[in-house]
Design an enzyme around this catalytic site. Structure first.
Site, PDB file in Angstrom:
ATOM      1  N   SER A 139      44.477  29.368  16.736  1.00  0.00           N
ATOM      2  CA  SER A 139      44.549  28.062  16.083  1.00  0.00           C
ATOM      3  C   SER A 139      43.299  27.797  15.243  1.00  0.00           C
ATOM      4  O   SER A 139      42.178  27.931  15.723  1.00  0.00           O
ATOM      5  CB  SER A 139      44.702  26.952  17.118  1.00  0.00           C
ATOM      6  OG  SER A 139      45.944  27.011  17.757  1.00  0.00           O
ATOM      7  N   ASP A 170      46.917  17.915  11.776  1.00  0.00           N
ATOM      8  CA  ASP A 170      46.283  18.897  12.653  1.00  0.00           C
ATOM      9  C   ASP A 170      45.180  19.656  11.925  1.00  0.00           C
ATOM     10  O   ASP A 170      45.082  20.875  12.004  1.00  0.00           O
ATOM     11  CB  ASP A 170      47.307  19.865  13.244  1.00  0.00           C
ATOM     12  CG  ASP A 170      46.768  20.571  14.488  1.00  0.00           C
ATOM     13  OD1 ASP A 170      45.731  20.139  15.021  1.00  0.00           O
ATOM     14  OD2 ASP A 170      47.380  21.571  14.919  1.00  0.00           O
ATOM     15  N   HIS A 210      43.413  19.851  16.892  1.00  0.00           N
ATOM     16  CA  HIS A 210      43.594  19.985  18.341  1.00  0.00           C
ATOM     17  C   HIS A 210      42.570  20.931  18.966  1.00  0.00           C
ATOM     18  O   HIS A 210      42.364  20.915  20.173  1.00  0.00           O
ATOM     19  CB  HIS A 210      45.030  20.409  18.682  1.00  0.00           C
ATOM     20  CG  HIS A 210      45.351  21.849  18.412  1.00  0.00           C
ATOM     21  ND1 HIS A 210      46.055  22.272  17.299  1.00  0.00           N
ATOM     22  CD2 HIS A 210      45.095  22.980  19.118  1.00  0.00           C
ATOM     23  CE1 HIS A 210      46.210  23.576  17.335  1.00  0.00           C
ATOM     24  NE2 HIS A 210      45.629  24.042  18.437  1.00  0.00           N
TER      25      HIS A 210
END
Length: 223
Positions: A170, A91, A61
């Site tokens: 992230s 992911d 993402h």
């Protein structure tokens, strides 16, 4: 601090640019003269260098639909990145840079199957744009299903930790006390404090072997 000193240089900032369609503007002052085409949208996340050949692991993402990927190292070097493969279900994404100058720092990988609840862990990343932010916590739980985490479209069982994970973290690594990567920080619960989730490195490293060479990962599904 030894763990952070050893792995910190291998944690990178990833800046992205996406081209998104402009939404029609209702009530625009000059009908028919609205801006046309696409606009640039900036994003940011973290990643970790796995090899001196320039392979970087991050979340899918972070780089999804990116028209441009820029990788910045802690020593100030900046490289253009190429996404060689990504998998939305896990992911995970592989980004490649062409190294130049001195050798790239790399992060050693540990084994997530050796983790126990209560083990100390360290999260490193670019939290809310603040480079090389380090937070400390413990393993709160293991094998949290994607449904429990609140992202049922993923096909991963997550490590749960109370180490602070914020937007921008992230794709950054979760380390054990020995400075080995045992997870990739990926999600937080928006309705709770002190609850973050990471993809186990045993799962991530297997996927990266495929994504690094542009192969797709096969996922089982019910037909």
């Amino acid at each position: 601090t030894a763990a952070v000193d050893a792995v910190g240089p291998a944690v990178v900032r990833i800046d992205t640019e996406r081209l998104v369609d402009r939404a029609p503007l209702e009530g625009y002052l000059f009908p028919g003269l609205e801006p046309e085409g696409q606009r640039k949208e900036a994003g940011q996340g973290s990643g970790v260098i796995l090899s001196q050949e320039g392979l970087i692991m991050t979340n899918s993402h972070v780089v999804k639909n990116a028209a441009k990927v820029t990788v910045t190292l802690t020593d100030g070097r900046i490289f253009e990145g190429t996404v060689t493969g990504s998998d939305d279900y896990m992911d995970l994404a592989a980004v490649k840079i062409k190294p130049s100058g001195k050798p790239l720092p790399t992060a050693p990988l540990g084994r997530s199957d050796e983790l126990q609840v209560g083990d100390w862990v360290i999260a490193i990343g670019n939290a809310v744009g603040l480079d090389s932010t380090v937070t400390l916590g413990i393993v709160s739980s293991l094998s949290r299903s994607a449904a429990e985490v609140g992202i049922p479209n993923k096909k991963v069982n997550f490590i749960q930790t109370d180490a602070a994970i914020n937007p921008g973290n992230s794709g950054g690594p979760l380390l054990n006390e020995f400075g080995e990567v045992i997870g990739i920080n990926t999600a937080i619960r928006a309705n709770a404090a002190g609850i973050g989730f990471a993809i186990p490195i045993d799962t991530a490293s297997k996927a990266m072997r495929e994504l690094a060479v542009g192969r797709r990962i096969a996922h089982a599904y019910l037909g």
